[in-house]
Design a protein around this motif. Sequence first.
Motif, short mmCIF file in Angstrom:
data_model
loop_
_atom_site.label_atom_id
_atom_site.label_comp_id
_atom_site.label_asym_id
_atom_site.label_seq_id
_atom_site.Cartn_x
_atom_site.Cartn_y
_atom_site.Cartn_z
N GLY A 1 27.24 66.36 16.69
CA GLY A 1 26.27 65.27 16.73
C GLY A 1 26.77 63.90 16.36
N LYS A 2 27.95 63.81 15.77
CA LYS A 2 28.51 62.50 15.43
C LYS A 2 30.02 62.58 15.48
CE LYS A 2 28.53 63.37 10.51
NZ LYS A 2 28.28 62.89 9.18
N GLU B 1 26.92 65.35 21.15
CA GLU B 1 25.77 66.24 21.04
C GLU B 1 26.17 67.70 20.81
OE1 GLU B 1 21.88 67.66 23.68
OE2 GLU B 1 23.26 66.18 24.50
N PRO C 1 26.25 59.49 19.70
CA PRO C 1 25.55 60.76 19.50
C PRO C 1 25.42 61.60 20.78
CG PRO C 1 24.36 58.98 18.42
CD PRO C 1 25.46 58.34 19.23
N GLU C 2 25.27 60.95 21.95
CA GLU C 2 25.17 61.73 23.19
C GLU C 2 26.49 62.40 23.53
OE1 GLU C 2 22.67 60.43 26.58
OE2 GLU C 2 22.63 58.53 25.46
#
Length: 176
Positions: free
Chosen positions: A43-44, A39, A35-36
């Motif tokens: 987001g995925k 971001e 997720p990071e």
Amino acid sequence: MTPPTPRSLVPLPPDRLRVPTEEDAYVWHRVFDDPEVMEFHGGKSAEVSVYEELTARQRRHDAELGFCFWTILDEDGRVAGFTGAQPWPHPEWGPVGAIEIGWRLGRSAWGKGLATGAALTTLERLKAAGVPEVVAMVNAENHRSIAVIERLGMELAEVFMTPVGNKRGHRYRLVL
């Protein structure tokens, strides 16, 4: 005596960037499944099929244009992410017709100068290919990418709102 060049401003050796293979679609999917990392990219991680299309498109770009988003290899030869350039891929908005420089690294590769080094190698290759100018499109909150952009000497050319998600973005440019 000349002061040492910071590690982050040294181009990566050319053998650390390679045209993405079919296998890289699966590796990119795994490396970016965080997720990071994602971001500012939804987001995925995208489905594997998205990376299969992306790597195939990059192989075509390399064959036709002499540049693409190349796979970045770390010091141990493992895939760390990608960097490179491609024609702006969204015909409905943005800098249509421009060459976009970009990068994405797995989190384990952050903070090691890989994005900047790989981008510097990309700029050298783009100059050799006769590309006169590049742009970088970035979410205004993506401070890590903006730091790389600034180290490359790119200048802010436009602030805009994205058509998807209505996020504030920045377009940077660099004349080669």
